[in-house]
Design a protein around this motif. Structure first.
Motif, PDB file in Angstrom:
ATOM      1  N   MET A 237      -7.869  14.181  -6.648  1.00  0.00           N
ATOM      2  CA  MET A 237      -7.444  15.458  -7.207  1.00  0.00           C
ATOM      3  C   MET A 237      -8.530  16.527  -7.179  1.00  0.00           C
ATOM      4  N   PRO A 238      -9.801  16.197  -7.502  1.00  0.00           N
ATOM      5  CA  PRO A 238     -10.844  17.233  -7.390  1.00  0.00           C
ATOM      6  C   PRO A 238     -11.021  17.756  -5.968  1.00  0.00           C
ATOM      7  N   ILE A 239     -10.871  16.881  -4.973  1.00  0.00           N
ATOM      8  CA  ILE A 239     -10.987  17.318  -3.576  1.00  0.00           C
ATOM      9  C   ILE A 239      -9.887  18.325  -3.248  1.00  0.00           C
ATOM     10  N   ILE A 240      -8.646  18.001  -3.656  1.00  0.00           N
ATOM     11  CA  ILE A 240      -7.525  18.913  -3.387  1.00  0.00           C
ATOM     12  C   ILE A 240      -7.702  20.227  -4.130  1.00  0.00           C
ATOM     13  N   ALA A 241      -8.089  20.138  -5.424  1.00  0.00           N
ATOM     14  CA  ALA A 241      -8.224  21.353  -6.244  1.00  0.00           C
ATOM     15  C   ALA A 241      -9.337  22.255  -5.750  1.00  0.00           C
ATOM     16  N   ALA A 242     -10.388  21.673  -5.192  1.00  0.00           N
ATOM     17  CA  ALA A 242     -11.500  22.494  -4.701  1.00  0.00           C
ATOM     18  C   ALA A 242     -11.089  23.343  -3.506  1.00  0.00           C
ATOM     19  N   ILE A 243     -10.145  22.868  -2.704  1.00  0.00           N
ATOM     20  CA  ILE A 243      -9.705  23.600  -1.510  1.00  0.00           C
ATOM     21  C   ILE A 243      -8.536  24.522  -1.820  1.00  0.00           C
ATOM     22  N   ASP A 244      -7.568  24.029  -2.608  1.00  0.00           N
ATOM     23  CA  ASP A 244      -6.396  24.849  -2.937  1.00  0.00           C
ATOM     24  C   ASP A 244      -5.930  24.529  -4.355  1.00  0.00           C
ATOM     25  N   PRO A 245      -6.393  25.291  -5.352  1.00  0.00           N
ATOM     26  CA  PRO A 245      -5.995  25.045  -6.743  1.00  0.00           C
ATOM     27  C   PRO A 245      -4.495  25.235  -6.976  1.00  0.00           C
ATOM     28  N   GLU A 246      -3.812  25.936  -6.072  1.00  0.00           N
ATOM     29  CA  GLU A 246      -2.390  26.217  -6.247  1.00  0.00           C
ATOM     30  C   GLU A 246      -1.505  25.207  -5.505  1.00  0.00           C
ATOM     31  N   ALA A 247      -2.085  24.192  -4.927  1.00  0.00           N
ATOM     32  CA  ALA A 247      -1.309  23.222  -4.148  1.00  0.00           C
ATOM     33  C   ALA A 247      -0.315  22.485  -5.044  1.00  0.00           C
ATOM     34  N   LEU A 248       0.858  22.193  -4.479  1.00  0.00           N
ATOM     35  CA  LEU A 248       1.848  21.367  -5.167  1.00  0.00           C
ATOM     36  C   LEU A 248       1.583  19.911  -4.784  1.00  0.00           C
ATOM     37  N   VAL A 249       1.271  19.086  -5.774  1.00  0.00           N
ATOM     38  CA  VAL A 249       0.904  17.695  -5.538  1.00  0.00           C
ATOM     39  C   VAL A 249       1.895  16.786  -6.257  1.00  0.00           C
ATOM     40  N   VAL A 250       2.482  15.869  -5.499  1.00  0.00           N
ATOM     41  CA  VAL A 250       3.411  14.873  -6.055  1.00  0.00           C
ATOM     42  C   VAL A 250       2.769  13.500  -5.894  1.00  0.00           C
ATOM     43  N   THR A 251       2.636  12.774  -6.993  1.00  0.00           N
ATOM     44  CA  THR A 251       1.984  11.466  -6.935  1.00  0.00           C
ATOM     45  C   THR A 251       2.913  10.389  -7.490  1.00  0.00           C
ATOM     46  N   ASP A 252       2.667   9.179  -7.060  1.00  0.00           N
ATOM     47  CA  ASP A 252       3.448   8.042  -7.542  1.00  0.00           C
ATOM     48  C   ASP A 252       2.594   6.798  -7.420  1.00  0.00           C
ATOM     49  N   GLN A 253       2.876   5.804  -8.273  1.00  0.00           N
ATOM     50  CA  GLN A 253       2.193   4.518  -8.182  1.00  0.00           C
ATOM     51  C   GLN A 253       3.072   3.552  -7.403  1.00  0.00           C
ATOM     52  N   ILE A 254       2.499   2.908  -6.412  1.00  0.00           N
ATOM     53  CA  ILE A 254       3.256   1.950  -5.613  1.00  0.00           C
ATOM     54  C   ILE A 254       2.634   0.572  -5.780  1.00  0.00           C
ATOM     55  N   ARG A 255       3.477  -0.454  -5.735  1.00  0.00           N
ATOM     56  CA  ARG A 255       3.037  -1.804  -6.071  1.00  0.00           C
ATOM     57  C   ARG A 255       2.224  -2.459  -4.973  1.00  0.00           C
ATOM     58  N   SER A 256       2.555  -2.213  -3.722  1.00  0.00           N
ATOM     59  CA  SER A 256       1.888  -2.932  -2.652  1.00  0.00           C
ATOM     60  C   SER A 256       1.960  -2.145  -1.359  1.00  0.00           C
ATOM     61  N   VAL A 257       0.909  -2.287  -0.564  1.00  0.00           N
ATOM     62  CA  VAL A 257       0.844  -1.645   0.742  1.00  0.00           C
ATOM     63  C   VAL A 257       0.375  -2.689   1.740  1.00  0.00           C
ATOM     64  N   ARG A 258       1.160  -2.921   2.768  1.00  0.00           N
ATOM     65  CA  ARG A 258       0.778  -3.886   3.807  1.00  0.00           C
ATOM     66  C   ARG A 258       1.077  -3.300   5.174  1.00  0.00           C
ATOM     67  N   GLY A 259       0.146  -3.456   6.068  1.00  0.00           N
ATOM     68  CA  GLY A 259       0.381  -2.997   7.428  1.00  0.00           C
ATOM     69  C   GLY A 259       0.341  -4.117   8.431  1.00  0.00           C
ATOM     70  N   VAL A 260       0.031  -5.342   7.956  1.00  0.00           N
ATOM     71  CA  VAL A 260      -0.087  -6.480   8.852  1.00  0.00           C
ATOM     72  C   VAL A 260       0.895  -7.576   8.481  1.00  0.00           C
ATOM     73  N   ASN A 261       0.736  -8.125   7.275  1.00  0.00           N
ATOM     74  CA  ASN A 261       1.572  -9.246   6.851  1.00  0.00           C
ATOM     75  C   ASN A 261       2.655  -8.740   5.906  1.00  0.00           C
ATOM     76  N   LEU A 262       3.776  -8.311   6.439  1.00  0.00           N
ATOM     77  CA  LEU A 262       4.822  -7.718   5.612  1.00  0.00           C
ATOM     78  C   LEU A 262       5.439  -8.701   4.645  1.00  0.00           C
ATOM     79  N   SER A 263       5.379 -10.011   4.936  1.00  0.00           N
ATOM     80  CA  SER A 263       5.986 -10.989   4.035  1.00  0.00           C
ATOM     81  C   SER A 263       5.329 -10.973   2.664  1.00  0.00           C
ATOM     82  N   LYS A 264       4.065 -10.511   2.580  1.00  0.00           N
ATOM     83  CA  LYS A 264       3.388 -10.499   1.297  1.00  0.00           C
ATOM     84  C   LYS A 264       3.887  -9.397   0.389  1.00  0.00           C
ATOM     85  N   LEU A 265       4.651  -8.453   0.889  1.00  0.00           N
ATOM     86  CA  LEU A 265       5.264  -7.449   0.030  1.00  0.00           C
ATOM     87  C   LEU A 265       6.216  -8.096  -0.963  1.00  0.00           C
TER      88      LEU A 265
END
Length: 265
Positions: A237-265
């Motif tokens: 957030m500080p990185i985004i705010a330093a460049i554009d304080p007026e930016a619209l930012v949407v955030t969410d928490q996600i449980r898992s991210v996998r790019g190799v072994n999808l079965s572990k999701l």
């Protein structure tokens, strides 16, 4: 191995000294100890060995091997003599503490790619094929053993067992969510190119640019999509705010991210 140590501590120091049961195979080991004084280590090894054959059919080989390793060490640690077990008239304390320790121990073992066999083998299978969360599926199978145990440990201790199982399931789910959780960020800004460059260079992770069109004005605009760890989240957030304080930012928490072994999701 650390998970196995905590698991054995929960059983030997909190559950068995206060005659509190458990679910799944661990519940059967407790019943065997209460009624016939059969060593929990022996029962754990034999019954879980049988269930591992089921896991061999439905789970990947690495999970089975790690589960065998966990079950072996749990049986070894269960055999270690117990010094100063926690006995109290406030048995709810023992049930809650045992549940927390159980949840943490299973979380450690699950994150390492294994299981403690028993109902966790069945929970892993249900999670893999039906998508039900590990803790919730395991609670269902554990209750099928814990509730009938009232005939051995009494109705009050059966209720304490159900409370302990619920606590362990909640702690397990929270542990897996916290350890494996990531944050996703979508940024709508006129300066997304600069923001993307800053995030990539300062945090060392890839950034995705999506082509989007605003419906009202039919205006095309790049949307920045970024996934980061919980540790890096406080820097985003500080990185985004330093460049554009007026930016619209949407955030969410996600449980898992996998790019190799999808079965572990």
């Amino acid at each position: 191995m650390v998970g196995a140590v905590i698991y054995a501590l929960a059983i030997n120091y909190f559950l068995i000294p206060n005659r509190i049961g458990e679910g799944g195979v661990t519940g059967l080991t407790a019943i065997g100890y209460y009624t016939l004084k059969i060593s929990p280590a022996l029962t754990n090894l034999v019954l879980n060995g049988i269930l591992m054959l089921v896991g061999w059919r439905y789970l990947n080989r690495q999970t089975v091997y790690y589960s065998l390793w966990a079950v072996l060490w749990i049986s070894i640690f269960l055999k270690i003599p117990v010094f100063m077990p926690y006995q109290t008239s406030q048995t709810l304390i023992a049930a809650v503490t045992g549940g927390v320790l159980m949840g943490i121990s299973m979380g450690l073992i699950f994150r390492a790619g294994g299981t403690i066999a028993g109902s966790t083998i069945l929970a892993k299978i249900v999670n893999r094929y039906l998508g039900i969360r590990n803790g919730s599926a395991m609670l269902f199978f554990d209750l099928s053993v814990a509730i009938p145990s009232a005939y051995v440990i009494g109705f009050q201790n059966m209720l304490l067992t159900v409370a302990e199982l619920y606590v362990s399931a909640v702690v397990l789910n929270k542990f897996l969510d916290a350890v494996g959780a990531k944050r996703s960020v979508m940024v709508f800004s006129e300066h997304n190119q600069e923001i993307g460059q800053a995030l990539s260079s300062q945090l060392g992770q890839g950034v995705t640019m999506l082509n989007a069109t605003g419906f009202y004005r039919q205006r095309r605009q790049d949307v920045l999509y970024y996934i980061c760890s919980q540790q890096n989240w406080t820097r985003v957030m500080p990185i985004i705010a330093a460049i554009d304080p007026e930016a619209l930012v949407v955030t969410d928490q996600i449980r898992s991210v996998r790019g190799v072994n999808l079965s572990k999701l």
